[in-house]
Scaffold this motif. Structure first.
Motif, PDB file in Angstrom:
ATOM      1  N   ALA B 226       0.837  -1.204   0.000  1.00 46.91           N
ATOM      2  CA  ALA B 226       0.000   0.000   0.000  1.00 46.91           C
ATOM      3  C   ALA B 226       0.870   1.251   0.000  1.00 46.91           C
ATOM      4  N   GLY B 227       1.892   1.224   0.842  1.00 41.01           N
ATOM      5  CA  GLY B 227       2.754   2.391   0.946  1.00 41.01           C
ATOM      6  C   GLY B 227       3.506   2.669  -0.337  1.00 41.01           C
ATOM      7  N   SER B 230       1.224   3.987  -3.111  1.00 44.76           N
ATOM      8  CA  SER B 230       0.851   5.392  -2.924  1.00 44.76           C
ATOM      9  C   SER B 230       2.054   6.293  -3.186  1.00 44.76           C
ATOM     10  N   ARG B 234       2.173   9.145  -5.999  1.00 40.50           N
ATOM     11  CA  ARG B 234       2.487  10.513  -5.627  1.00 40.50           C
ATOM     12  C   ARG B 234       3.585  11.091  -6.525  1.00 40.50           C
TER      13      ARG B 234
END
Lengths: 242, 242
Positions: B226-227, B230, B234
């Motif tokens: 997930a990190g 993202s 970004r």
DNA sequence: CAATGTTTTTATCGATCGATAAATACAACA
DNA sequence: TGTTGTATTTATCGATCGATAAAAACATTG
């Protein structure tokens, strides 16, 4: 092997030696400090012992420690009953007396966005623990099987991680009654461990790292926020909060 | 203090003693093993030394080590020129001879979903390194300032983390030309560190943990995925990929 | 200056450390 | 069975460890 000459070494006592300062061998050329007050001497022993044991480990000798202090070895035993008592005192100072009470309010101040609170906190907190001295003491202690490490981990859980989880849920509008569970705590430990291991790599093993401390914290927090959000969504799929 | 009786202890040599087995004191009641072949003895010394030093640290004495082996102390010096040579050999065995070559293909087998590959890999890999013995040796070595730790960290980066990042990008269709950068590596270290610190808490400090090893790995990987997703979004906001 | 009290050093003890040399126990071979 | 070679033990050395007691140096008073 590399033993430096002792103060007024071999010659037992020659009359004219009296006035000469013992030059406090290893402590550098500037050291007009003999005969400190009891309290000062004790403080100094404690401080220099931390330096010394952090570099060589707790199996370092008391004689070499005394040399590092610029005094003699038996003097240590006037201020600490034995070596272990000195070490126990070091644990206490290094572990427990470092928590800044301001952090308590900082972490729970809901006027500030949580992401920003955490960035500030971890930058300050890592200033304290992410340095060779603290980390080496930490590991030396842990490997000696000292119970103080368990107390430290409990302290981290209580003062940082549980708080972090509660604040997270508050910020994202989850019912306060729904307390975070064991899985959440482990996720928070992932964050803590990731940050900590950066310190291990950088300050214990002196490996080159790719990001500055601030950047690393920012990255870690971003990842944690994304991970935790997705974990919460997964456990209870919420309607899109727009 | 707790010294056990020595083989045929005080009495210098009584005639009828010859036939008696020395009972190989600390090694347990079953130990008909005297006079091993040179190769076998060397292997045994190495194996038991790992056990011993992992528990007491590398400052443990050679006499106590010999007792742990059920032999006498000078025997060690027939097989290793000195204590440090023995320790160096331990480093080599513990650090470098543990990588399973199968993991190389496992990590890069693109027929299997990456998430699943990583779960399998980390479950097997942590079986090797997340145990008291390995971890304590690791820290004892690191605190002694041994260069082998740096080599180990380099090995982790090369064999695990860079690979992981490349596979991640391949799986999510990013152009292969766009190699992962330093920030990405640090993010992968967060994963590695989080998993590692679980081992520290559980196997070094013996603190109660909330999740099983498998569950922890799963949680850590979820969070990392997930990190990282993202983070990638970004840095280069992609049009919705559904 | 001399008397007093505390700090610091000198000298040393017993234990234990890593390491070595010489003697002894065992196994293989003649 | 006696000989030979290797594995193992006994005995010991010098260095260093933590710790203690007694002497000396210093600071503070009168």
């Amino acid at each position: 092997m590399t033993r430096t000459v002792q103060n007024r070494a071999t010659a037992p006592r020659s009359a004219g030696d009296r006035a000469r300062r013992p030059a406090s061998s290893a402590a550098g050329p500037d050291a007009p400090k003999r005969r400190l007050s009891a309290a000062d001497r004790r403080r100094e022993i404690l401080a220099k012992s931390i330096e010394y044991f952090a570099t060589v480990g707790f199996d370092g000798g008391t004689r070499e420690l005394a040399r590092h202090l610029g005094t003699t070895q038996p003097l240590l035993y006037r201020y600490f009953p034995n070596k272990d008592a000195l070490i126990q005192e070091i644990y206490k100072v290094v572990y427990l007396d470092q928590w800044n009470p301001r952090w308590d309010s900082l972490l729970t101040d809901r006027k500030v966005p949580l992401r920003q609170r955490l960035q500030t906190f971890y930058e300050e907190y890592t200033d304290v623990i992410l340095n060779p001295q603290w980390m080496r003491i930490y590991f030396f202690a842990g490997l000696k099987g000292v119970s103080i490490n368990e107390r430290y981990l409990a302290l981290v859980e209580e003062r940082i991680l549980w708080r972090l989880l509660r604040e997270f849920r508050a910020e994202y509008g989850l019912p306060a009654a729904l307390e975070p569970g064991p899985g959440d705590l482990e996720l928070a430990w992932q964050l803590q461990g990731g940050i900590f291991y950066y310190g291990v790599r950088r300050y214990v093993y002196q490996t080159p790292v790719q990001l500055s401390k601030s950047e690393m914290i920012s990255t870690a927090l971003d990842s944690f926020f994304a991970g935790y959000k997705s974990a919460l969504d997964r456990s209870r799929p919420t309607p899109r909060s727009s």
